[in-house]
Design a protein around this motif. Sequence first.
Motif, short mmCIF file in Angstrom:
data_model
loop_
_atom_site.label_atom_id
_atom_site.label_comp_id
_atom_site.label_asym_id
_atom_site.label_seq_id
_atom_site.Cartn_x
_atom_site.Cartn_y
_atom_site.Cartn_z
N UNK A 299 0.81 -1.22 0.00
CA UNK A 299 0.00 0.00 0.00
C UNK A 299 0.84 1.27 0.00
N UNK A 300 2.17 1.12 0.18
CA UNK A 300 3.05 2.28 0.26
C UNK A 300 3.92 2.45 -0.99
N UNK A 301 3.61 1.69 -2.04
CA UNK A 301 4.32 1.80 -3.31
C UNK A 301 3.28 2.04 -4.41
N UNK A 302 3.54 3.01 -5.28
CA UNK A 302 2.62 3.32 -6.37
C UNK A 302 2.38 2.06 -7.21
N UNK A 303 1.10 1.75 -7.44
CA UNK A 303 0.75 0.51 -8.14
C UNK A 303 0.76 0.70 -9.65
N UNK B 210 7.48 3.12 5.34
CA UNK B 210 8.46 3.18 4.26
C UNK B 210 9.29 1.90 4.20
N UNK B 211 9.60 1.32 5.36
CA UNK B 211 10.33 0.06 5.39
C UNK B 211 9.50 -1.05 4.77
N UNK B 212 8.21 -1.06 5.02
CA UNK B 212 7.33 -2.06 4.41
C UNK B 212 7.31 -1.90 2.90
N UNK B 213 7.26 -0.66 2.43
CA UNK B 213 7.31 -0.41 0.99
C UNK B 213 8.61 -0.90 0.38
N UNK B 214 9.73 -0.57 1.04
CA UNK B 214 11.04 -1.00 0.55
C UNK B 214 11.16 -2.51 0.59
#
Length: 199
Positions: free
Chosen positions: A44-48, A88-92
């Motif tokens: 959910x923290x990275x542009x799809x 942000x760590x979850x996105x990374x």
Amino acid sequence: PVSQLARAVDTVLDRSVVIERFASGDDATRALDHARGLGRAQSPFVQRALAFDRAERSIIFEAPSGAPLTEAPLRLGAADAIRLLKRLARGAAALHRVPVAHGAIGERTLVFDDGAVPTLLCAGLGSVADPTPAGDIAAIVAIVAAIAGTEATPAGLARALCAQVGAAVPAYGALADGEALYELAEALDVAVLGALGAR
């Protein structure tokens, strides 16, 4: 430029999208492949990425709501900064599991909605030279440190956030990827919430 961006509306689903069309040439092809890899991350923290057309050399991305840090600077206390670090760590971590590194995390590629929920942009990054998970981690730490007003190193960030609430700094290992950064953020969260609860 290796690509051009256009904003559009998906009339079927009534939502905004970003269409990135890539030029021809080696640099553009590398940028296309990199963007396609980023679009494969599920977070959910990275542009799809919604669609990919290799023949047309284009990718359709979801248009995130909010504004980049360059337009809407944030200032957060310890608990909120740790929440941001975890997101942000979850996105990374989602990117690094693909596996792909972002390589361009910064104030213009990080969008925050009204609730300060971040989205890492994948569209319009241009040509990214040799992205690495370690580079992503350093960029995330630097951004969170700037928002929290602390030193831009993992140790400095951890010390400063814990000091704000009188918590002990937890032990953590090498920050090689997003998963390791999330483990640090989780440990900081437990330490800070424990200190706040003891007050």
